[in-house]
Design a protein around this motif. Structure first.
Motif, PDB file in Angstrom:
ATOM      1  N   VAL A   1      43.196  44.134  39.484  1.00 32.22           N
ATOM      2  CA  VAL A   1      42.249  45.009  40.154  1.00 32.22           C
ATOM      3  C   VAL A   1      41.020  45.192  39.267  1.00 32.22           C
ATOM      4  CG1 VAL A   1      41.902  47.313  41.124  1.00 32.22           C
ATOM      5  CG2 VAL A   1      44.131  46.181  41.333  1.00 32.22           C
ATOM      6  N   GLY A   2      39.848  45.136  39.873  1.00 30.98           N
ATOM      7  CA  GLY A   2      38.605  45.319  39.141  1.00 30.98           C
ATOM      8  C   GLY A   2      37.993  44.028  38.635  1.00 30.98           C
ATOM      9  N   MET A   3      38.767  42.949  38.640  1.00 32.60           N
ATOM     10  CA  MET A   3      38.256  41.663  38.183  1.00 32.60           C
ATOM     11  C   MET A   3      37.430  41.017  39.303  1.00 32.60           C
ATOM     12  SD  MET A   3      40.444  38.506  36.642  1.00 32.60           S
ATOM     13  CE  MET A   3      40.651  37.420  38.020  1.00 32.60           C
ATOM     14  N   THR A   4      36.315  40.414  38.941  1.00 31.04           N
ATOM     15  CA  THR A   4      35.495  39.723  39.929  1.00 31.04           C
ATOM     16  C   THR A   4      36.239  38.487  40.411  1.00 31.04           C
ATOM     17  OG1 THR A   4      33.510  40.485  38.800  1.00 31.04           O
ATOM     18  CG2 THR A   4      33.254  38.670  40.356  1.00 31.04           C
TER      19      THR A   4
END
Length: 124
Positions: free
Chosen positions: A53-56
């Motif tokens: 989660v939060g990773m491009t």
């Protein structure tokens, strides 16, 4: 016979469409019935949850997470099975990942500036 040539920029075809919401394979058939009923589309895209989660996410990663499209016909066929008819409560709580036909080739990601040309003929 009438011939029609349509030429659009893909971004023009998405104007006015609702925001894209991911429906995960861990959700239940019961919830899928509600979502499909509220949808203006004929099916809902089913996804695997993101690992980080939060990773491009690039397009290849997104393609790998896409499972397929779940339609009301898929749900009706599933609920018509004898084991589902015997235990309707269990059937409604089944994860949609067990119902959807996996086919990640149904997802095509294109740049919004891509130009699309369609040519078709209609015989009246």
């Amino acid at each position: 016979m009438a011939s029609v040539f349509l030429y659009h920029v893909v971004g023009d075809l998405t104007v006015g469409k609702p925001d894209f919401v991911e429906f995960y394979g861990t959700e239940t058939v019961e919830l899928a019935i509600q979502v499909i009923g509220d949808s203006t589309e004929c099916g809902i895209p089913v996804w695997r949850k993101r690992q980080h989660v939060g990773m491009t996410e690039n397009s290849e990663m997104r393609q790998q997470r896409f499972v397929g499209i779940l339609t009301s016909l898929d749900i009706v066929a599933f609920l018509a099975r004898s084991e589902c008819l015997e235990n309707q409560e269990k059937a409604m709580k089944t994860p949609v990942s067990e119902v959807v036909v996996p086919n990640n080739s149904l997802l095509k990601q294109v740049d919004p500036a891509t130009r699309l040309a369609l040519w078709f003929s209609i015989t009246l």
